[in-house]
Design a protein around this motif. Structure first.
Motif, short mmCIF file in Angstrom:
data_model
loop_
_atom_site.label_atom_id
_atom_site.label_comp_id
_atom_site.label_asym_id
_atom_site.label_seq_id
_atom_site.Cartn_x
_atom_site.Cartn_y
_atom_site.Cartn_z
N LYS A 79 0.83 -1.21 0.00
CA LYS A 79 0.00 0.00 0.00
C LYS A 79 0.86 1.25 0.00
CE LYS A 79 -3.41 2.43 2.87
NZ LYS A 79 -4.14 2.41 4.16
N ASN A 80 0.46 2.25 -0.80
CA ASN A 80 1.04 3.59 -0.73
C ASN A 80 0.02 4.50 -0.08
OD1 ASN A 80 1.13 6.48 -2.16
ND2 ASN A 80 3.20 5.69 -1.98
N ILE A 81 0.47 5.28 0.90
CA ILE A 81 -0.49 6.04 1.70
C ILE A 81 -0.42 7.54 1.43
CG2 ILE A 81 -0.92 4.50 3.64
CD1 ILE A 81 1.89 7.02 3.71
N GLY A 82 0.21 7.92 0.30
CA GLY A 82 0.51 9.33 0.13
C GLY A 82 -0.21 10.11 -0.93
N GLY A 83 -1.17 9.57 -1.66
CA GLY A 83 -1.88 10.35 -2.65
C GLY A 83 -1.00 10.84 -3.78
N ARG A 84 0.15 10.20 -4.00
CA ARG A 84 1.07 10.53 -5.09
C ARG A 84 1.56 11.98 -5.04
NH1 ARG A 84 1.18 6.66 -9.13
NH2 ARG A 84 -0.33 5.00 -8.88
N GLY A 85 1.43 12.63 -3.89
CA GLY A 85 2.01 13.95 -3.72
C GLY A 85 1.12 15.09 -4.16
N VAL A 86 0.18 14.83 -5.07
CA VAL A 86 -0.64 15.93 -5.59
C VAL A 86 -2.00 16.01 -4.93
CG1 VAL A 86 0.51 15.85 -7.83
CG2 VAL A 86 -1.54 14.49 -7.47
N SER A 87 -2.33 15.05 -4.11
CA SER A 87 -3.59 15.09 -3.38
C SER A 87 -3.35 14.53 -1.99
CB SER A 87 -4.68 14.28 -4.09
OG SER A 87 -4.29 12.92 -4.21
N GLU A 88 -4.28 14.78 -1.11
CA GLU A 88 -4.12 14.32 0.27
C GLU A 88 -4.22 12.81 0.33
OE1 GLU A 88 -7.07 14.65 3.91
OE2 GLU A 88 -5.99 16.54 3.65
N GLY A 89 -3.23 12.19 0.94
CA GLY A 89 -3.24 10.74 1.05
C GLY A 89 -4.13 10.27 2.18
N ALA A 90 -4.41 8.98 2.17
CA ALA A 90 -5.28 8.42 3.20
C ALA A 90 -4.58 8.30 4.54
CB ALA A 90 -5.78 7.05 2.75
N GLY A 91 -3.25 8.29 4.52
CA GLY A 91 -2.52 8.12 5.76
C GLY A 91 -2.67 6.71 6.30
N ILE A 92 -2.20 6.50 7.51
CA ILE A 92 -2.34 5.21 8.19
C ILE A 92 -3.44 5.36 9.23
CG2 ILE A 92 -1.21 3.55 9.71
CD1 ILE A 92 1.41 4.31 8.32
N GLN A 93 -4.40 4.47 9.17
CA GLN A 93 -5.51 4.50 10.13
C GLN A 93 -5.12 3.73 11.39
OE1 GLN A 93 -8.17 6.33 9.69
NE2 GLN A 93 -7.61 6.92 7.60
N PRO A 94 -5.39 4.28 12.57
CA PRO A 94 -5.00 3.60 13.81
C PRO A 94 -5.88 2.39 14.09
CG PRO A 94 -6.29 5.55 14.31
CD PRO A 94 -6.06 5.57 12.82
N ASN A 95 -5.36 1.45 14.84
CA ASN A 95 -6.17 0.34 15.34
C ASN A 95 -7.10 0.81 16.45
OD1 ASN A 95 -3.14 -1.02 14.83
ND2 ASN A 95 -4.85 -2.08 13.86
N VAL A 96 -6.60 1.76 17.24
CA VAL A 96 -7.38 2.33 18.35
C VAL A 96 -7.32 3.84 18.23
CG1 VAL A 96 -7.65 2.49 20.85
CG2 VAL A 96 -6.79 0.36 19.82
N ARG A 97 -8.48 4.48 18.15
CA ARG A 97 -8.50 5.94 18.01
C ARG A 97 -8.36 6.62 19.37
NH1 ARG A 97 -9.45 7.82 13.18
NH2 ARG A 97 -10.22 6.40 11.57
N ALA A 98 -7.54 7.67 19.38
CA ALA A 98 -7.33 8.45 20.61
C ALA A 98 -6.81 9.82 20.23
CB ALA A 98 -6.35 7.74 21.54
N ARG A 99 -7.19 10.82 21.00
CA ARG A 99 -6.74 12.18 20.73
C ARG A 99 -6.49 12.89 22.06
NH1 ARG A 99 -7.60 15.36 16.20
NH2 ARG A 99 -9.15 13.85 15.45
N ASP A 100 -5.40 13.63 22.12
CA ASP A 100 -5.09 14.39 23.32
C ASP A 100 -5.87 15.69 23.32
OD1 ASP A 100 -3.75 15.21 25.68
OD2 ASP A 100 -2.37 16.39 24.45
N ASP A 101 -6.42 16.04 24.46
CA ASP A 101 -7.11 17.31 24.62
C ASP A 101 -6.08 18.33 25.11
OD1 ASP A 101 -8.62 19.51 25.24
OD2 ASP A 101 -10.14 18.43 26.39
#
Length: 400
Positions: A357-379
């Motif tokens: 898998k390539n996760i970068g959108g070929r540089g000209v568009s926003e890539g999908a990135g890597i999706q986490p197994n567990v979602r978490a965000r710091d406040d």
């Protein structure tokens, strides 16, 4: 008969010379760069180059006010690169290239932030503790939209970084944006030594775990990560949280070495490009025990080399990924210096995770990135690091 022999020799000699000339012509036709400049200009057709040259000459000679030829050349090259519609490819004029070279030095004079490119300028990925930026109240996620009277939109990140850096003790005024509210403040620059790796033990009811913060893939940084991981395990850590939040990447070789701390063998990443042969990078050996659980902690500013490590550990089922989706940069660049003292920093290939898998959108568009197994965000408004707490819980549930 004796009179005809010299004529035959002359004809044969002329044919031989013609063949040699033809061979030389064919060779130089494919190797025009070997010709001296005046000869190449006279003999090699370069309609596009002559067209650009004539356009610049016409503007320089006929525009209603004087204009520097160097400026026309710079903007011509910049326009060509802009036409690629590639957010990661840039042309550096000589002054900007000097600032770019300075920006890669881990010891610098500035305000103490690491940043990522943004359409409005820069977005702060990490604020180094006990620096002018930290004391000024800057936070990850703040957008830097202007430095002094210079707006940053439309400029490469190196331009903005060059404006922020300066002599220790001098002031720089930056305009930031947070939640739609702009704020300008003057900050005194200081000598900054950016820490690449920090590590500490986190104690829970389930036991102790190592928290290894890794901020940049610079030269020999993987050795620092390895040392930190070994120290944590020696001090009784039951598992490791590799914290790549805000880590915008760096050297590919360091990404491979870092992943090899946890993966004993096999594919880490592969690269491919139009003028680059496909290359597979494999683990270099010396990994820690496979029964030591690992969690990789990421956020939206984890990019490039960070995504190589994260994707390799996730694909190879060596670690759980906790956090948000990553940046999505699956391409790599090379810097080519130019005769005018500037340089081209252009995308030359893509990299691929072990799954292909390539996760970068070929540089000209926003890539999908890597999706986490567990979602978490710091406040950011709380003292507690909620994402780290989730990472440690995930780690403890996988500890053996």
């Amino acid at each position: 008969m004796h009179r005809r022999a010299p004529r035959i020799q002359l004809l044969l000699g002329g044919a031989l010379i013609a063949l040699v000339a033809l061979a030389i012509g064919i060779f130089l036709g494919g190797h025009a760069n070997l010709l001296p400049d005046p000869v190449r200009s006279a003999l090699v057709r370069d309609d596009e180059g002559q067209l650009v040259q004539r356009a610049i000459d016409t503007i320089e000679d006929n525009y209603y006010r004087p204009i520097e030829r160097g400026q026309l050349v710079d903007q011509s090259i910049e326009g060509a690169v802009d036409s690629l519609d590639d957010q990661f490819s840039h042309y550096f004029d000589p002054a900007t290239y000097r600032r770019f070279q300075q920006s890669t030095n881990p010891r610098f004079s500035g305000i103490g932030v690491t940043v990522q490119p943004h359409e409005r300028g820069l977005v702060i990925a990490h604020v180094i503790p006990d620096t002018p930026a930290a004391k000024a109240g800057l936070r990850p996620g703040d957008k830097i939209v202007a430095v002094g009277r210079n707006t940053l939109a439309g400029h490469p990140s190196s331009y903005a970084i060059g404006l922020i850096k300066g002599e220790p003790g001098t002031d720089v005024t930056i305009t930031t944006e947070r939640d739609g509210v702009r704020r300008s403040q003057t900050i005194e620059r200081a000598e900054i030594v950016e820490p690449v790796v920090e590590a500490r033990l986190v104690s829970t009811r389930a036991g102790k775990y190592g928290h290894v913060v890794f901020t940049s893939f610079t030269s020999d940084s993987s050795e620092q990560v390895r040392g930190a991981v070994d120290r944590m395990l020696d001090r009784g850590a039951r598992g490791i949280v590799l914290d790549l939040r805000g880590n915008g990447g760096g050297l590919l070789s360091e990404a491979v070495e870092t992943a090899s701390i946890f993966i004993p063998d096999g594919t880490i990443v592969s690269t491919d490009g139009r003028n680059r042969e496909r290359h597979v990078y494999t683990a270099t050996g010396g990994a820690i025990r496979e029964d030591v659980p690992v969690v990789v902690l990421v956020d939206r500013n984890s990019a490039s080399a960070s995504e190589i490590v994260t994707g390799a550990l996730q694909d190879r089922r060596r670690a759980e990924v906790v956090g948000t989706r990553t940046y999505g940069k699956g391409v790599f660049q090379e810097v080519r210096e130019l005769p005018n003292g500037g340089a081209l920093d252009i995308t030359v290939g893509q990299y691929f995770l072990p799954s292909g898998k390539n996760i970068g959108g070929r540089g000209v568009s926003e890539g999908a990135g890597i999706q986490p197994n567990v979602r978490a965000r710091d406040d950011p408004d709380t003292a507690r690091d909620e994402a780290l707490a989730t990472a440690v819980r995930t780690l403890s549930s996988g500890a053996r």
